[in-house]
Design an enzyme around this catalytic site. Structure first.
Site, PDB file in Angstrom:
ATOM      1  N   ASP A   1      35.854  59.299 -26.752  1.00  0.00           N
ATOM      2  CA  ASP A   1      35.329  58.050 -27.331  1.00  0.00           C
ATOM      3  C   ASP A   1      35.975  56.806 -26.762  1.00  0.00           C
ATOM      4  OD1 ASP A   1      35.161  60.019 -30.163  1.00  0.00           O
ATOM      5  OD2 ASP A   1      33.411  59.022 -29.302  1.00  0.00           O
TER       6      ASP A   1
ATOM      7  N   HIS B   1      35.790  60.848 -36.146  1.00  0.00           N
ATOM      8  CA  HIS B   1      35.015  61.803 -35.342  1.00  0.00           C
ATOM      9  C   HIS B   1      34.075  61.012 -34.434  1.00  0.00           C
ATOM     10  CE1 HIS B   1      33.157  65.467 -34.116  1.00  0.00           C
ATOM     11  NE2 HIS B   1      32.473  65.787 -35.188  1.00  0.00           N
TER      12      HIS B   1
ATOM     13  N   HIS C   1      43.698  63.889 -30.242  1.00  0.00           N
ATOM     14  CA  HIS C   1      42.705  64.957 -30.433  1.00  0.00           C
ATOM     15  C   HIS C   1      43.396  66.165 -31.069  1.00  0.00           C
ATOM     16  CE1 HIS C   1      39.435  67.745 -29.529  1.00  0.00           C
ATOM     17  NE2 HIS C   1      38.692  66.658 -29.348  1.00  0.00           N
TER      18      HIS C   1
END
Ligand code: SDX
Length: 432
Positions: free
Chosen positions: A366, A271, A310
């Site tokens: 990210d 995460h 994702h």
């Protein structure tokens, strides 16, 4: 024969031959309607089995919309690209909480309210200083956000909107202070008190980097880039940490305790910890010539391509596009991060490789963000803390939406029991 006029699902239970009509609302059926499907009167009824809630809508929400197939993200209907380009983090926080963009006066009042809650009790500073010098800042953040609940016992009055609003102001205001204090503790430097004359991002940079100068002057390019990064991280529907925030909040724990639990969920490398894991991965790859071998190891299942993939986006994460462009603006100011060349080449190769194409794996938020943070001079283990600062208004908007939702109760899922049947206790003396 299909009957387009009826928003219902007709199911036949082949165990009994019974037919059931289940209403379809907003593309869903109510799981509780399944309980009416029984083999006999003693039957508990059917449940939906959905590990990791891959296909479960746990709430109705008006805050954020993601279209995973199209790579679309909107906060209260506004496209993330426009907000990143034209808005500010505090304006976006106001939007997430109130549902509308603020007037000039409302924004000025909101900024004042946030700015005047940036200080923390001296005991919190001492608490942070009690951590080991090499304590991971996310571990410090989880501990100190939880500790804040002991300083504001009034926060338990959740039914009072004014009380909720005050805690929300305190949390969004103090997260940068806690993060900066943890960073300064790690560096063996005295803390820098908040400077109320600076912007939200500027004050954070001052608390991080001010040394002996009388007043810290933030670099405007870095200040703006940080503000945009906070906007991009502000909310994201029912992600893991928001689900945790809602779950803990559903027991009516105070918002500081709920936010501490959300920070703990975000800490995980799958995460919010992914931005740190991406930079470690790029450093491990070390050079573009090693990319092919690394990609092969990923395809063999030996490791994951961090910053890729994702649960919802099956297209390019729109935030990653904005961050990639932002990275070059920051590099123009502070010098290019050499890891960007590996990241860009890795992305190029992955997006052409069947393994990733078939699984619809694209860069997520990210993949590039850590490169910017590193170029700003921030240590890798502070990256997830920056994610938490950005996500705090989203967690709180979702939390308050849950508190105000008459359909919500304490979160308590069911299970399918696969354990041992009834058996009698065997005294120790009779066990072999
Ligand atoms: C965030 O939910 C949110 O909105 C989160 C977030 C937010 O703003 O709150 O967007 C922030 O958490 C972004 C994600 C950051 N994490 C990473 O970058 C870590 C690497 N990514 C993965 O671990 C993964 O993609 C997840 C955790 C993000 C999503 O996992 P899913 O949806 O459970 O997908 P999966 O694990 O079931 O994978 C499906 C397939 C599998 O292959 P098969 O078993 O079918 O052969 O894709 C493969 C996986 O092995 N896969 C990957 C991969 N991600 C998925 N293979 C290699 N590298 C990857 N990164």
């Amino acid at each position: 024969m299909a009957d387009e006029t009826k928003d219902t699902l007709t199911v036949t239970d082949n165990r009994t031959g019974e037919r059931y009509e289940l209403p379809i609302t907003d593309g869903t059926i109510r799981a509780m309607d399944l309980r009416g499907i029984k083999v006999d009167e003693d039957d508990f009824g059917l449940m939906a089995y959905d590990p990791a809630y891959k296909n479960t809508a746990a709430t109705r929400s008006a805050i954020t919309l993601i279209d995973g197939e199209k790579g679309v993200l909107r906060y209260r209907g506004y496209p993330i690209e426009q907000l990143a380009e034209q808005s500010s983090f505090l304006e976006v926080a106001y939007l997430l909480w109130h549902g509308e963009l603020p007037s000039r006066d409302a924004l000025a009042t909101f900024q004042h309210d946030i700015t005047h809650h940036t200080m923390v009790h001296e005991n919190i500073r001492e608490f942070i200083e009690a951590f080991r010098y090499d304590a991971h800042p996310m571990g410090i953040l989880v501990g100190t956000v939880g500790a804040l609940s002991t300083f504001y016992p009034d926060a338990k009055e959740l039914d009072d909107p004014e009380v909720r609003r005050l805690q929300m102001h305190r949390l969004i205001a103090k997260m940068p202070t806690l993060a900066a204090y943890a960073y300064r503790h790690r560096r063996g430097l005295p803390v820098v008190r908040p400077d109320n004359e600076l912007s939200y991002a500027g004050n954070f940079l001052s608390m991080l980097f001010k040394m002996t100068e009388v007043r810290y002057q933030p670099n405007p390019v870095i200040e703006k880039a940080l503000d945009v990064l906070f906007i991009l991280h502000a909310d994201h529907e029912q992600n893991c940490s928001t689900t945790t925030m809602r779950g803990v909040g559903s027991s009516h724990a105070d918002p500081f305790s709920a936010t501490a639990s959300a920070c703990a969920a975000l800490y995980g490398p799958l995460h919010g910890g992914a931005n740190e894991a991406v930079v470690r991965m790029l450093r491990h790859i070390g050079s573009p010539k090693n990319i092919a071998g690394f990609i092969e190891s990923v395809k063999q299942g030996e490791q994951r391509l961090m910053g890729f993939g994702h649960r919802v986006y099956k297209n390019y994460d729109p935030r990653a596009k904005v961050i990639k462009k932002l990275a070059y603006q920051v590099f123009d100011e502070v010098g290019k991060n050499p890891l960007i060349d590996i990241a860009v080449e890795l992305e190029k190769i992955a997006l052409e490789d069947e393994y990733f194409v078939q699984r619809k794996l694209y860069p997520n938020v990210d993949f590039y963000s850590g490169l910017i943070y590193e170029s700003m001079g921030l240590p890798m283990d502070l990256f997830p803390v920056l994610f938490a600062i950005g996500r705090t208004p989203g967690w709180l908007a979702q939390w308050e939406e849950m508190i105000n939702d008459d359909e919500q109760k304490i979160a308590r899922p069911r299970q399918v029991y696969v354990g041992a049947g009834k058996r009698d206790y065997v005294p120790l003396s009779e066990r072999d």
